[in-house]
Write an enzyme that holds these catalytic residues in place. Structure first.
Site, PDB file in Angstrom:
ATOM      1  N   ARG A  28      62.285  20.968  30.781  1.00 54.61           N
ATOM      2  CA  ARG A  28      61.274  21.843  30.161  1.00 54.61           C
ATOM      3  C   ARG A  28      60.666  22.798  31.180  1.00 54.61           C
ATOM      4  O   ARG A  28      60.485  23.983  30.895  1.00 54.61           O
ATOM      5  CB  ARG A  28      60.180  21.011  29.479  1.00 54.61           C
ATOM      6  N   ASN A  46      60.185  18.079  24.294  1.00 55.82           N
ATOM      7  CA  ASN A  46      61.051  16.916  24.170  1.00 55.82           C
ATOM      8  C   ASN A  46      60.947  16.374  22.752  1.00 55.82           C
ATOM      9  O   ASN A  46      59.890  16.463  22.132  1.00 55.82           O
ATOM     10  CB  ASN A  46      60.613  15.812  25.138  1.00 55.82           C
TER      11      ASN A  46
END
Length: 103
Positions: A28, A46
């Site tokens: 990320r 996520n």
């Protein structure tokens, strides 16, 4: 001016989901960094299924560059098995002002 074809600098939006070893490997953070470098907006997060999902918006060439990065590059420790793209469409304006990580 012709109404056929795409206007120069047409904006594009696409949703994505990345499969493989993409959690616990700073995926990320690197996605957010790459998006900022390219100048695209959207988000990344996520999922409980072990994937990473999100949305990217921006000029078509920049969105295509981000799609390539999400398919082939990722974070240094990640292993991308496949990336699915959906809801790809032309948009008239951006829905986000920047790129962020969602929780």
């Amino acid at each position: 001016m012709s109404t056929l074809g795409k206007a120069p600098g047409a904006l594009k939006s696409v949703d994505y989901e990345v499969f493989g070893r993409v959690q616990g490997v700073c995926f990320r953070m690197y996605t957010e960094e790459e998006a900022r470098k390219l100048g695209v907006v959207g988000w990344v997060k996520n999922t409980s299924q072990g994937t990473v999902t999100g949305q990217v918006q921006g000029p078509e060439d920049k969105v295509n560059a981000m799609k390539s990065w999400l398919t082939k590059v990722g974070s240094p420790s990640s292993r991308i098995d496949r990336t699915n793209f959906s809801n790809e469409k032309e948009i008239s304006k951006l829905d986000f002002s920047g790129f962020s990580t969602r929780y």
